[in-house]
Design a protein around this motif. Structure first.
Motif, PDB file in Angstrom:
ATOM      1  N   ARG A   1      -6.434   3.591  -8.240  1.00  0.00           N
ATOM      2  CA  ARG A   1      -5.652   3.256  -7.041  1.00  0.00           C
ATOM      3  C   ARG A   1      -6.551   2.948  -5.898  1.00  0.00           C
TER       4      ARG A   1
ATOM      5  N   SER B   1      -8.711  -4.945  -2.601  1.00  0.00           N
ATOM      6  CA  SER B   1      -7.821  -6.019  -2.011  1.00  0.00           C
ATOM      7  C   SER B   1      -8.143  -6.003  -0.309  1.00  0.00           C
TER       8      SER B   1
ATOM      9  N   GLY C   1      -8.445  -0.221  -6.254  1.00  0.00           N
ATOM     10  CA  GLY C   1      -7.721  -1.512  -6.178  1.00  0.00           C
ATOM     11  C   GLY C   1      -7.254  -1.813  -4.755  1.00  0.00           C
ATOM     12  N   GLU C   2      -6.918  -0.546  -4.110  1.00  0.00           N
ATOM     13  CA  GLU C   2      -6.741  -0.766  -2.491  1.00  0.00           C
ATOM     14  C   GLU C   2      -7.865  -1.255  -1.713  1.00  0.00           C
TER      15      GLU C   2
ATOM     16  N   ILE D   1      -0.338  -2.207  -4.522  1.00  0.00           N
ATOM     17  CA  ILE D   1      -1.338  -3.262  -3.908  1.00  0.00           C
ATOM     18  C   ILE D   1      -2.103  -3.661  -5.054  1.00  0.00           C
TER      19      ILE D   1
ATOM     20  N   LYS E   1       0.870  -1.341   0.115  1.00  0.00           N
ATOM     21  CA  LYS E   1       0.064   0.021   0.085  1.00  0.00           C
ATOM     22  C   LYS E   1       0.942   1.284   0.216  1.00  0.00           C
ATOM     23  N   ALA E   2       1.968   1.106   0.709  1.00  0.00           N
ATOM     24  CA  ALA E   2       2.715   2.258   0.929  1.00  0.00           C
ATOM     25  C   ALA E   2       3.420   2.545  -0.483  1.00  0.00           C
ATOM     26  N   THR E   3       3.697   1.620  -1.170  1.00  0.00           N
ATOM     27  CA  THR E   3       4.552   1.913  -2.603  1.00  0.00           C
ATOM     28  C   THR E   3       3.347   1.803  -3.496  1.00  0.00           C
ATOM     29  N   GLY E   4       2.291   1.644  -3.439  1.00  0.00           N
ATOM     30  CA  GLY E   4       1.157   1.845  -4.522  1.00  0.00           C
ATOM     31  C   GLY E   4       1.109   0.804  -5.342  1.00  0.00           C
TER      32      GLY E   4
END
Lengths: 309, 490
Positions: free
Chosen positions: B464, B471, B467-468, A237, A232-235
């Motif tokens: 983004r 998941s 997707g996050e 995911i 998540k922190a690095t985008g």
């Protein structure tokens, strides 16, 4: 005289001078100073000359009597407190003098060397060398280590080898991760008493932990986020699929073990993400464990309640 | 005559011969404690002598008021009503202009996938009447109730269309993870059925029927002995009559049985019939029986001038509760009653197993619940068998000896044959098991955009974020998606 008597000298003293190349014999030093004194006296001799110069060639020298021999130590530092240390220091200084013009590398790019600690050095020389004195040696060693690795002369290499630790901790490098034939990378993470094996494969963001979905394994959203925090922190995911096996510990430990494992596996795919992952706190293993219980305490630190009588 | 004062009461006894010292009981009660400030009625109330004495003690301390309840206590049933209330609107949420309504046309369109469609107003009332909305669902966060059209929604719309046109029936069990949208899928099926004019009967929560909260009585003349739940049946009849307006046009076409408890006119409408049963629990069960038999009369046997019977949608939520072998009800010999001996559940199970046919077509839909269901190995095994059976038709699974499939019976469990027979009996082979997967990313995006438009999700809905959240919600499990996006906001 030292060379002449070397056959008769005890072994211990002979060993005292390992580097005779740079060593000026004592006898010549004495004779030189005598000559200088004589020169001095002759320059002043015009004023007062005590006796004509002795012509040694005319004097018939008796063969030396071995019983009159005086044992002279091989090392000039013999009469210092720590002769071997002084010898080493002098030898290093002469090497530095000799090779100081050789090109060096940038300060950060010198090969990493683990030098002997002061206690290890003491064991080698058998002398009570102080740490503050050993820093002189270390300072020269570090300077010598800066010389470009391809230009280091063999003599210097041998000399530096004496001061290197027997086991080089920097040689123990982790084997670099590889992406296997199925496109998976692998990383192991640990936290508290949990241990996670994490496989990452390029995909769409699907997650399976112990064969179950992440919602089944982690009821708390916080745990889910920390499990996938590296991604998540690095985008990333939605760029990878995660397949993890995690054992031991509780939910928090398991989730954070997966974080570390996923970060390691991600670095196999994208090594350039390491600084970002370090900033996100996904590189360093948290070494904290449950503190042990102590006798006399109720728990690790808790003391029993004070009771009167 | 000396004036001797009475030292206890500081009254001057003017005449000792008065009856102060020889009081009658009535008098005593009236003036037992002349110095006390408490009223005589209170002294009367304390029958205990010691407390009566204590009341006379002069107390400097202020006495605590006994009933120190400042807050108003909720009235009986108020808390439950609060817990169970259904809120379908939130005036603080932004209205979404241009939001389409669920219609017969657009519910089976492929283009509607991923869109959130509003439920038409009269359908909302019908759905509310059949208790299709649950308090745990997030209806109360939005301006008006809307539903996501997911892949399965379109499939259901087509399925209902097919069942109606061909007069076929289907029995199906919905399974899936917790929060995967099983109950909402049932709600969507009900909405479609209402739109298509089907008759809908819904048992909103099977647990209500088995935990002993409703009265029950043995059904006379039944063998093996069955038990009826009169008031629940009356409630169900009221629900049916309120939610199915087409029952007004349907007329009773068969003669009621001879032992029917009340005389009814021959040409009574089915809505009126259901209303009769709803108003009187005593006759609710025979009325329900008659109503069901009327609704499932073959259209071929109905007179030409009568209205044809529409297909039936009979749904039940929380199936594992309906499969319990021990309910909270007891027989006369104090044995727990099997859930299938309760007549309402038996009716549903007969339809689910196929023992009772649906000649005019229809859908029997049962949803399992993954939130704290009672353990039921028989149901789990039966459903797993059916699921692997349907899966093996598409692709052959590889047998794994170390990881036995859930479709293999466990020798350490005892299985309830009555439950197994529903799925494996002579008619049970055709029960379908449908597993609801998570949303696709497109569907999740549509839903999150709806939340953002309603002003509840205050983030840019981009690839983004979708997707996050997709998941983190275990691959688009709707309940978890909702929890992560709109419920647990900080």
């Amino acid at each position: 005289m030292a060379t002449k008597l070397s056959g008769a000298l005890p072994y211990r003293l002979l060993k005292r001078c390992p580097h005779c190349d740079s060593h000026v014999p004592r006898r010549s030093q004495i004779s030189l100073s005598r000559q200088r004194r004589q020169k001095l006296s002759t320059s002043q001799g015009k004023l007062a000359v005590a006796a004509p110069e002795i012509d040694l060639s005319t004097i018939e020298l008796k063969p030396p009597n071995p019983t009159h021999a005086r044992i002279v130590p091989a090392s000039p530092s013999y009469f210092t407190g720590r002769p071997l240390y002084i010898d080493n220091l002098l030898s290093l200084q002469s090497l530095l003098r000799k090779y100081q013009t050789l090109p060096t590398v940038e300060p950060g790019l010198a090969p990493r060397v683990a030098w002997k600690t002061v206690s290890q050095y003491r064991l080698v020389v058998g002398e009570p060398v102080r740490p503050s004195k050993y820093t002189f040696v270390l300072r020269i060693l570090k300077r010598l280590n800066q010389i470009h690795p391809e230009l280091v002369p063999p003599e210097l290499q041998d000399e530096l080898q004496i001061y290197k630790r027997d086991v080089d901790p920097f040689a123990n490098r982790p084997t670099p991760g590889v992406i296997d034939e199925f496109g998976r990378s692998y990383g192991v993470g640990r936290r508290k008493s949990s241990s996670a094996k994490v496989y990452l494969v390029q995909g769409t963001g699907e997650v399976l932990i112990n064969g179950k979905s992440i919602t089944t394994v982690f009821g708390r959203i916080h745990d889910r986020e920390s499990a996938l925090w590296a991604l998540k922190a690095t985008g990333r995911i939605d760029k990878y699929n995660v397949w993890a096996l995690v054992t031991g510990g509780g939910t928090t430990g398991q989730a954070e073990a997966i974080t570390l494992g996923a970060a390691k596996a991600l670095m196999v795919h994208e090594p350039a993400l390491k600084p970002a992952l370090r900033r996100a706190g996904c590189i360093t293993r948290d070494p904290r464990r449950v503190e042990r219980k102590k006798p006399g305490h109720v728990k690790a630190r808790k003391m029993p309640t004070w009771v009167k009588r | 005559m000396s004036f001797r004062p009475c030292w206890r009461c500081f009254l001057r006894a003017s005449d000792l011969s008065t009856s102060i010292w020889q009081p009658s009981p009535a008098r005593l009660s009236a003036s037992a404690a002349p110095f006390s400030t408490s009223t005589s009625s209170l002294t009367n109330a304390s029958a205990d002598r010691s407390t009566a004495f204590r009341a006379k003690v002069f107390n400097l301390k202020k006495e605590k008021p006994k009933n120190d309840v400042r807050a108003k206590r909720p009235a009986p049933g108020e808390r439950k009503a609060y817990r169970k209330r259904i809120i379908l609107s939130n005036t603080n949420a932004l209205p979404i202009y241009g939001m389409e309504d669920f219609t017969v046309e657009n519910m089976c369109k492929q283009e509607s996938k991923g869109m959130v469609l509003g439920i038409p107003g009269n359908n909302v009332d019908q759905l509310r009447a059949v208790e299709a909305f649950k308090p745990t669902q997030a209806w109360g966060m939005f301006r008006r109730p809307g539903m996501l059209v997911r892949n399965e929604t379109v499939e259901y719309a087509k399925l209902l269309e097919e069942l109606q046109s061909q007069g076929k029936s289907l029995r199906r069990v919905l399974v899936g993870e917790r929060g995967s949208g099983k109950s909402v899928m049932v709600l969507q099926a009900m909405t479609m059925a209402f739109l298509k004019g089907w008759t809908v009967i819904n048992i909103p929560e099977a647990q209500e029927l088995i935990i002993g909260h409703y009265d029950y009585a043995p059904l006379s003349g039944s063998s093996p002995l069955l038990f009826i739940q009169k008031s629940y049946t009356a409630r169900l009849l009221s629900q049916i009559s309120r939610s199915n307006p087409q029952l007004e046009t349907l007329r009773l076409s068969s003669t009621p049985p001879s032992n029917f408890p009340i005389p009814i006119p021959a040409n009574i409408s089915l809505a009126r019939l259901a209303g009769l049963g709803a108003s009187d629990p005593e006759i609710a069960w025979p009325v329900f029986q008659l109503l069901i038999s009327e609704l499932t009369l073959p259209n071929s046997s109905i007179a030409a001038d009568d209205q044809k019977r529409p297909p039936l949608l009979f749904t039940l939520d929380s199936l594992a509760n309906a499969m319990k072998d021990q309910t909270a009800y007891m027989t006369a010999s104090f044995k727990p009653i099997h859930a299938h001996d309760l007549t309402l559940l038996k009716t549903f199970m007969d339809y689910l197993s196929g023992a009772s046919p649906l000649p005019n077509g229809g859908l029997i839909l049962a949803a399992t619940s993954a939130s704290n269901p009672p353990p039921n190995p028989s149901l789990d095994l039966a459903l797993a068998k059916l699921e692997t059976h349907s899966a093996s038709q598409s692709s052959a699974p590889s047998p794994d000896p170390y990881n036995p499939s859930p479709a293999t019976p466990n020798p350490f469990y005892t299985y309830d044959q009555r439950v197994m027979d529903i799925f494996e009996g002579p008619n049970g082979g055709q029960v379908e098991v449908q597993r609801l997967p998570g949303l696709s990313k497109e569907e999740a995006k549509g839903l999150m955009e709806y939340w953002a438009k309603s002003g509840i999700l205050r983030q840019d809905v981009d690839e983004r974020l979708v997707g996050e959240k997709w998941s983190l919600s275990g691959g688009g499990i709707v309940g978890e998606l909702e929890r992560g996006c709109i419920r647990m906001r900080i």
